[in-house]
Structure formats: C-alpha cells, structure tokens
Design an enzyme around this catalytic site. Structure first.
Site, PDB file in Angstrom:
ATOM      1  N   GLY A 179     -12.727 114.897  50.786  1.00 45.69           N
ATOM      2  CA  GLY A 179     -12.176 116.027  51.518  1.00 45.69           C
ATOM      3  C   GLY A 179     -13.272 116.669  52.343  1.00 45.69           C
ATOM      4  O   GLY A 179     -14.422 116.765  51.903  1.00 45.69           O
ATOM      5  N   SER A 185     -17.136 120.041  51.306  1.00 45.16           N
ATOM      6  CA  SER A 185     -16.767 118.651  51.058  1.00 45.16           C
ATOM      7  C   SER A 185     -16.577 118.442  49.564  1.00 45.16           C
ATOM      8  O   SER A 185     -17.251 119.076  48.749  1.00 45.16           O
ATOM      9  CB  SER A 185     -17.866 117.720  51.589  1.00 45.16           C
ATOM     10  OG  SER A 185     -17.465 116.373  51.505  1.00 45.16           O
ATOM     11  N   ASP A 186     -15.652 117.574  49.222  1.00 49.20           N
ATOM     12  CA  ASP A 186     -15.433 117.224  47.830  1.00 49.20           C
ATOM     13  C   ASP A 186     -14.948 115.784  47.774  1.00 49.20           C
ATOM     14  O   ASP A 186     -14.289 115.315  48.700  1.00 49.20           O
ATOM     15  CB  ASP A 186     -14.405 118.145  47.171  1.00 49.20           C
ATOM     16  CG  ASP A 186     -14.433 118.009  45.664  1.00 49.20           C
ATOM     17  OD1 ASP A 186     -15.376 118.540  45.044  1.00 49.20           O
ATOM     18  OD2 ASP A 186     -13.541 117.345  45.112  1.00 49.20           O
ATOM     19  N   GLN A 187     -15.277 115.102  46.689  1.00 47.55           N
ATOM     20  CA  GLN A 187     -14.920 113.687  46.585  1.00 47.55           C
ATOM     21  C   GLN A 187     -14.426 113.354  45.188  1.00 47.55           C
ATOM     22  O   GLN A 187     -14.945 113.877  44.198  1.00 47.55           O
ATOM     23  CB  GLN A 187     -16.137 112.821  46.898  1.00 47.55           C
ATOM     24  CG  GLN A 187     -15.851 111.323  46.868  1.00 47.55           C
ATOM     25  CD  GLN A 187     -17.099 110.516  47.119  1.00 47.55           C
ATOM     26  OE1 GLN A 187     -17.997 110.483  46.300  1.00 47.55           O
ATOM     27  NE2 GLN A 187     -17.150 109.877  48.276  1.00 47.55           N
TER      28      GLN A 187
END
Length: 192
Positions: free
Chosen positions: A105, A68-70
């Site tokens: 993401g 995950s990425d933000q």
C-alpha cells in the site's frame, strides 16, 4: 516544493526513497496495524499506508507525507513479520514451491491541502522448492525476522526465487518507487 516526509521507521524504505535524489526526512508513525475482521489484504495495506501518513499530518502541516505498508499473502493467509528464527523457517517452508503475493500500500498525503493519493501495488514471487536445511541456512545468514514473507529480496533472499512478476520490483522491498513518482508528479514534484 513542500518538504517530503517518509512516515516509516524502515531503513529499507529510507534506502529506496533516497534513490530518487530528493531531500526528505522521516518519522515513525504510531498507529494500530491490526487487520480488521474480514478486511481484504488489499484494503488493509491501503488503509494502513494512509493512516501512517495521516498520523504525522498534525505535526507536519505543510508536507508531502509518504505512507507505505506491505503484507505477504499465501493463498488466503496473510503472512506477517516472523520475528523469530523458527517462525521465519516455518513461513519459508510453507511458501516452498508456492506463489506468494506481496501487496504494498502506498499513500501520498499533502498535509497542506488534505489531498491524499492511495494505491496498492502487487508483486508476485514464486519460490523454489526448499529443504529445511536450505531454509535454516538462509535464515541464519540473513536474519529476515522483520520482513513480511521471511526473506530479503534485495539480498540473499533472491536465491530462494524461481520467478517474479510485477510492474515495480521496488514494491517487493516495501516502497513502490514507480507509482510514487507518478504521485509526486501530480503534486508538482519533478523527478529527476
């Protein structure tokens, strides 16, 4: 069920994933998180989420790996983690009275089959009009120096909001659980 692995060192993401009552381990992926020239923010978070999962696939060959990425986006500007008190205050003052889009993401990689599901889950926050004094009090109280957008939605940061809009509030904290459950279900994992 294949073992679950969270490709993240984020305590926030671990706390969120624990809500699903599934056993999991976590490891920190070592990837370059730089934005590519001209890369749209949606593609950035999708790419980084996938790369985080893929980075651990070699050492975890029979796992379901969650990446995950933000990023926070104000207009066309991608807001990173502030890292300093002053930068956090500057970011919040820039965002005062504005809509900020949080793009998270999410990737779920089956390292046994190579199958990878990837998505981007948006969430929008409109901040109140904030004074420098309010911002400095908030940053001093909560120290959101490792948070995109310079606030913690799961804490006192909610007091900065005028409104929110999105289909999964957990995406604002960094791991969209509703979408993750959809992905896990496609891999045969039953929640609950």
């Amino acid at each position: 069920m294949l073992p679950l692995l969270l490709a993240s060192s984020s305590a926030y993401r671990r706390e969120l994933l624990a809500r699903l009552h599934l056993p999991f381990t976590w490891a920190s992926p070592d990837i370059d998180e730089q934005r590519l020239d001209g890369e749209p923010p949606v593609e950035l978070v999708r790419r980084l989420a996938r790369q985080k999962a893929e980075a651990l696939a070699g050492s975890h060959p029979r796992h379901l790996i969650i990446g995950s990425d933000q990023v926070a986006v104000l207009g066309e500007q991608v807001l990173g983690k502030p890292h300093t008190f002053e930068r956090a205050c500057e970011q919040l003052l820039e965002c005062s009275g504005q809509q900020v889009s949080f793009l998270t993401g999410l990737a779920l990689l089956n390292s046994a089959t190579g199958q990878c599901q990837v998505d981007c889950v948006p969430f929008t926050v409109t901040l109140r009009e904030l004074s420098r004094e309010q911002v400095e009090r908030y940053v001093a109280a909560e120290q959101p120096l490792d948070c995109a957008g310079s606030f913690k939605a799961e804490g006192l940061g909610v007091s900065l909001f005028q409104s929110t809009h999105g289909c999964d509030a957990t995406s604002l904290i960094g791991l969209p659980l509703i979408r993750l459950v959809d992905m896990l279900t496609k891999e045969g994992v039953m929640v609950p």
